[in-house]
Scaffold this motif. Sequence first.
Motif, PDB file in Angstrom:
ATOM      1  N   GLY A  55      -6.883  -0.669  -5.966  1.00  0.00           N
ATOM      2  CA  GLY A  55      -6.560  -1.971  -6.534  1.00  0.00           C
ATOM      3  C   GLY A  55      -7.156  -2.231  -7.897  1.00  0.00           C
ATOM      4  N   ARG A  56      -8.389  -1.777  -8.148  1.00  0.00           N
ATOM      5  CA  ARG A  56      -9.047  -2.100  -9.406  1.00  0.00           C
ATOM      6  C   ARG A  56      -8.889  -1.011 -10.455  1.00  0.00           C
ATOM      7  NH1 ARG A  56     -15.085  -3.606  -8.098  1.00  0.00           N
ATOM      8  NH2 ARG A  56     -15.072  -3.560 -10.390  1.00  0.00           N
ATOM      9  N   THR A  57      -8.997   0.269 -10.018  1.00  0.00           N
ATOM     10  CA  THR A  57      -8.919   1.360 -10.999  1.00  0.00           C
ATOM     11  C   THR A  57      -7.481   1.617 -11.421  1.00  0.00           C
ATOM     12  OG1 THR A  57     -10.880   2.376 -10.015  1.00  0.00           O
ATOM     13  CG2 THR A  57      -9.520   3.757 -11.439  1.00  0.00           C
ATOM     14  N   LEU A  58      -6.581   1.847 -10.447  1.00  0.00           N
ATOM     15  CA  LEU A  58      -5.184   2.133 -10.767  1.00  0.00           C
ATOM     16  C   LEU A  58      -4.318   0.883 -10.791  1.00  0.00           C
ATOM     17  CD1 LEU A  58      -4.537   5.417  -8.726  1.00  0.00           C
ATOM     18  CD2 LEU A  58      -5.238   5.155 -11.089  1.00  0.00           C
ATOM     19  N   LYS A  59      -4.816  -0.214 -10.202  1.00  0.00           N
ATOM     20  CA  LYS A  59      -4.066  -1.483 -10.170  1.00  0.00           C
ATOM     21  C   LYS A  59      -2.719  -1.313  -9.483  1.00  0.00           C
ATOM     22  CE  LYS A  59      -6.202  -3.356 -14.361  1.00  0.00           C
ATOM     23  NZ  LYS A  59      -7.136  -2.223 -14.565  1.00  0.00           N
ATOM     24  N   LEU A  60      -2.723  -0.548  -8.380  1.00  0.00           N
ATOM     25  CA  LEU A  60      -1.504  -0.364  -7.607  1.00  0.00           C
ATOM     26  C   LEU A  60      -1.316  -1.522  -6.639  1.00  0.00           C
ATOM     27  CD1 LEU A  60      -1.740   3.455  -6.792  1.00  0.00           C
ATOM     28  CD2 LEU A  60      -0.528   2.346  -8.665  1.00  0.00           C
ATOM     29  N   GLU A  61      -0.076  -1.692  -6.176  1.00  0.00           N
ATOM     30  CA  GLU A  61       0.274  -2.772  -5.269  1.00  0.00           C
ATOM     31  C   GLU A  61       0.916  -2.193  -4.015  1.00  0.00           C
ATOM     32  OE1 GLU A  61       2.921  -5.156  -7.517  1.00  0.00           O
ATOM     33  OE2 GLU A  61       1.369  -5.992  -8.852  1.00  0.00           O
ATOM     34  N   ASP A  62       0.739  -2.939  -2.944  1.00  0.00           N
ATOM     35  CA  ASP A  62       1.359  -2.585  -1.673  1.00  0.00           C
ATOM     36  C   ASP A  62       2.558  -3.518  -1.436  1.00  0.00           C
ATOM     37  OD1 ASP A  62       1.654  -1.209   0.696  1.00  0.00           O
ATOM     38  OD2 ASP A  62       0.313  -2.554   1.813  1.00  0.00           O
ATOM     39  N   PRO A  63       3.766  -2.990  -1.166  1.00  0.00           N
ATOM     40  CA  PRO A  63       4.090  -1.603  -0.813  1.00  0.00           C
ATOM     41  C   PRO A  63       4.146  -0.691  -2.032  1.00  0.00           C
ATOM     42  CG  PRO A  63       6.060  -2.928  -0.803  1.00  0.00           C
ATOM     43  CD  PRO A  63       4.937  -3.872  -1.063  1.00  0.00           C
ATOM     44  N   LEU A  64       3.879   0.590  -1.746  1.00  0.00           N
ATOM     45  CA  LEU A  64       3.832   1.579  -2.818  1.00  0.00           C
ATOM     46  C   LEU A  64       5.225   2.017  -3.246  1.00  0.00           C
ATOM     47  CD1 LEU A  64       1.698   3.267  -4.421  1.00  0.00           C
ATOM     48  CD2 LEU A  64       2.055   5.065  -2.736  1.00  0.00           C
ATOM     49  N   VAL A  65       6.151   2.102  -2.277  1.00  0.00           N
ATOM     50  CA  VAL A  65       7.491   2.631  -2.520  1.00  0.00           C
ATOM     51  C   VAL A  65       8.474   1.479  -2.600  1.00  0.00           C
ATOM     52  CG1 VAL A  65       9.283   4.210  -1.654  1.00  0.00           C
ATOM     53  CG2 VAL A  65       6.860   4.709  -1.282  1.00  0.00           C
ATOM     54  N   SER A  66       9.467   1.642  -3.441  1.00  0.00           N
ATOM     55  CA  SER A  66      10.498   0.610  -3.581  1.00  0.00           C
ATOM     56  C   SER A  66      11.300   0.493  -2.298  1.00  0.00           C
ATOM     57  CB  SER A  66      11.419   0.933  -4.769  1.00  0.00           C
ATOM     58  OG  SER A  66      12.039   2.194  -4.566  1.00  0.00           O
ATOM     59  N   GLU A  67      11.870  -0.706  -2.078  1.00  0.00           N
ATOM     60  CA  GLU A  67      12.566  -0.978  -0.830  1.00  0.00           C
ATOM     61  C   GLU A  67      13.828  -0.137  -0.674  1.00  0.00           C
ATOM     62  OE1 GLU A  67      11.550  -2.749   1.619  1.00  0.00           O
ATOM     63  OE2 GLU A  67       9.732  -3.468   0.635  1.00  0.00           O
ATOM     64  N   ASP A  68      14.514   0.173  -1.738  1.00  0.00           N
ATOM     65  CA  ASP A  68      15.746   0.942  -1.616  1.00  0.00           C
ATOM     66  C   ASP A  68      15.493   2.409  -1.287  1.00  0.00           C
ATOM     67  OD1 ASP A  68      14.548   1.256  -4.045  1.00  0.00           O
ATOM     68  OD2 ASP A  68      16.420   1.616  -5.134  1.00  0.00           O
ATOM     69  N   ARG A  69      14.295   2.915  -1.571  1.00  0.00           N
ATOM     70  CA  ARG A  69      13.983   4.310  -1.266  1.00  0.00           C
ATOM     71  C   ARG A  69      13.232   4.477   0.050  1.00  0.00           C
ATOM     72  NH1 ARG A  69      16.129   8.419  -2.190  1.00  0.00           N
ATOM     73  NH2 ARG A  69      14.165   9.580  -2.089  1.00  0.00           N
ATOM     74  N   LYS A  70      12.760   3.394   0.630  1.00  0.00           N
ATOM     75  CA  LYS A  70      11.952   3.504   1.836  1.00  0.00           C
ATOM     76  C   LYS A  70      12.729   4.041   3.022  1.00  0.00           C
ATOM     77  CE  LYS A  70       8.851   0.460   2.324  1.00  0.00           C
ATOM     78  NZ  LYS A  70       8.119  -0.817   2.564  1.00  0.00           N
ATOM     79  N   PRO A  71      13.990   3.632   3.310  1.00  0.00           N
ATOM     80  CA  PRO A  71      14.702   4.197   4.476  1.00  0.00           C
ATOM     81  C   PRO A  71      14.894   5.705   4.389  1.00  0.00           C
ATOM     82  CG  PRO A  71      15.778   2.199   3.728  1.00  0.00           C
ATOM     83  CD  PRO A  71      14.770   2.547   2.683  1.00  0.00           C
ATOM     84  N   ALA A  72      15.218   6.213   3.204  1.00  0.00           N
ATOM     85  CA  ALA A  72      15.405   7.663   3.071  1.00  0.00           C
ATOM     86  C   ALA A  72      14.091   8.409   3.283  1.00  0.00           C
ATOM     87  CB  ALA A  72      15.983   7.984   1.695  1.00  0.00           C
ATOM     88  N   LEU A  73      12.996   7.866   2.785  1.00  0.00           N
ATOM     89  CA  LEU A  73      11.700   8.516   2.990  1.00  0.00           C
ATOM     90  C   LEU A  73      11.288   8.480   4.456  1.00  0.00           C
ATOM     91  CD1 LEU A  73       9.616   7.310  -0.089  1.00  0.00           C
ATOM     92  CD2 LEU A  73      10.438   9.617   0.370  1.00  0.00           C
ATOM     93  N   LEU A  74      11.520   7.354   5.119  1.00  0.00           N
ATOM     94  CA  LEU A  74      11.159   7.265   6.528  1.00  0.00           C
ATOM     95  C   LEU A  74      11.973   8.228   7.373  1.00  0.00           C
ATOM     96  CD1 LEU A  74      10.736   3.379   6.923  1.00  0.00           C
ATOM     97  CD2 LEU A  74       8.951   5.130   6.754  1.00  0.00           C
ATOM     98  N   ALA A  75      13.249   8.406   7.033  1.00  0.00           N
ATOM     99  CA  ALA A  75      14.070   9.355   7.776  1.00  0.00           C
ATOM    100  C   ALA A  75      13.604  10.785   7.550  1.00  0.00           C
ATOM    101  CB  ALA A  75      15.537   9.203   7.358  1.00  0.00           C
ATOM    102  N   THR A  76      13.155  11.093   6.357  1.00  0.00           N
ATOM    103  CA  THR A  76      12.667  12.444   6.077  1.00  0.00           C
ATOM    104  C   THR A  76      11.326  12.699   6.738  1.00  0.00           C
ATOM    105  OG1 THR A  76      13.783  12.351   3.935  1.00  0.00           O
ATOM    106  CG2 THR A  76      12.168  14.102   4.242  1.00  0.00           C
ATOM    107  N   LEU A  77      10.487  11.661   6.772  1.00  0.00           N
ATOM    108  CA  LEU A  77       9.148  11.821   7.327  1.00  0.00           C
ATOM    109  C   LEU A  77       9.112  11.682   8.838  1.00  0.00           C
ATOM    110  CD1 LEU A  77       7.131   9.744   4.706  1.00  0.00           C
ATOM    111  CD2 LEU A  77       7.176  12.222   4.945  1.00  0.00           C
ATOM    112  N   ALA A  78      10.214  11.395   9.468  1.00  0.00           N
ATOM    113  CA  ALA A  78      10.229  11.205  10.918  1.00  0.00           C
ATOM    114  C   ALA A  78       9.873  12.517  11.616  1.00  0.00           C
ATOM    115  CB  ALA A  78      11.612  10.724  11.380  1.00  0.00           C
ATOM    116  N   GLY A  79       8.885  12.456  12.451  1.00  0.00           N
ATOM    117  CA  GLY A  79       8.454  13.636  13.194  1.00  0.00           C
ATOM    118  C   GLY A  79       7.474  14.516  12.457  1.00  0.00           C
TER     119      GLY A  79
END
Length: 549
Positions: free
Chosen positions: A498-522
Amino acid sequence: MCAAALCCARYTAPMPPRPRTRTMTKLPITVPISGSATGTRTNGSAMVCRRRAPDTMRAARSTIDQAERKLKPRSRVPGSRCTFPYFSRSGAVFKISRETCCSHASGYACSWATNDGVEGRLSLSEQEPSTVTAPPDRRGGTYERDSTARAVLWYGTDTIHDLRREQKATTIGSDADRDIQIIAEHISGHHCRIENRARGTVLVDERSKNGTYYETRRSFGAGLKPSFDETRVPAEGFRLRPGTTFIVGDLPHRYIAIDDEIRRHHPILLDLLGTEDEVRDRPELVSPSDFILAADGVGHLLITGDPTCEPLELARIAHKISKRRGRPLVQRNELPADPAAQRALVTRDANKAAMILNLLDFDGDNPEPFDPRLITLLFSPTYQIRIIVLARNVELASALLGAMYVQPMMRVALRPLVERRSAIEPMLDRWLAARGSPLRVADLTPSNRRRILKRNWRSFRKLRELARRLDVIVRAPSLNQARLALGVARSTFYTWFGRTLKLEDPLVSEDRKPALLATLAGQPWRDHDEPAFDDEASAEQGDDGDEDE
């Protein structure tokens, strides 16, 4: 009786017969043992002397000659002997021995005793040139045995074609059924093939119209840009060794044969030196293809740049992909001042090896140069040491080592990451792909992607750690579980995120999250294969000097 009759009687009188005795006697022959200094009895076969020696002297010489021809030892050990059975047809019993008096002279001694009780001795001294074993520090060095070519790298690009190991040959041409298809106007349909033979990989031209050529000479210019002399591949083929280049048809279809070591380290060269597209328009920079060709030789290397550019890692890669990678690699951060220690360093530790001379800690306007006698020994062709110098700049290396030794060295200049902003995203994508992660930088939210790419990254190590942590975060159900999988303290992790890189949660955009979840399943998301980067002090201090633009 008249004088004539007396003369005839004198010359026609029969001569009395000479008595001759023939006995078979056993003769022991003593020769030096071939083997260790302790001496072991070797097996010898019986020899028969078929010569009827008219006198003892000639018999002795003849027997000595036969003993030398039949029982010639491979090495002579002074003081050690072995007796072989020997049968002689003569009236004398011989005992022949050969003793090595010193390392440069040897002689024969022959003693005999006849049936009449006459004894004698014959000495046949001779000077023979003996071969003295050279000390290890004076022997000539050789290349290690060439490995087998496993792939070909298109020179000037990042494209690698793997050779088919399960097949007899890998075919090259413009036809669609070729294993390596090259579509160009000067490439024949069936142009050439690379065969896997018992003696290695062989390049064979298939009677193509424009031919196939291999290099016969290579020289380097500024920026390690090589120039080549080529000749056409003969009908019987050409032995293709790793590090050798060949041309299919005409330029720009030049390829470099590479082995498993070069294939494995090629992605790291892209990270440290940059891709071919990055350095193509900058002649002062060294491309990965040119660095592979330079490391394949035996010339000295000078790698300049900041320590955060990882010049030490590049020097180690240069040794691992060279022909002498079987030789030891010696790293020295300082050189001894004692003459005895200097001699020991050259003759014992670094003889016929590669030495990394790390001068990155020297930083000043007028540094004190090293002992010229030691530098002369290091660069002497007698000891065949390949010197890889690491320095911040060429001027500093010349001041410490001497301009006469630094000037002819092949130079590689490394650029810091702050000058390679366009390479940050493809570099992170390559590291994520190497970890088997489906995540790419383009999958992040626009704000997270912008903050990562706009940051002034100064260390490859921090950038690799970023790729590792992003992979674990995208696999984990939550940030806290990702932190537990990484093995990082709560305060350190959230300060970094949060302080060094100033990243936010969620990390991945909403339109790419379903494809990533399907790939990461299992797929498992826990990460234990690498040590955690838990330097809490550096994380709290702004990631060791890295800052936003």
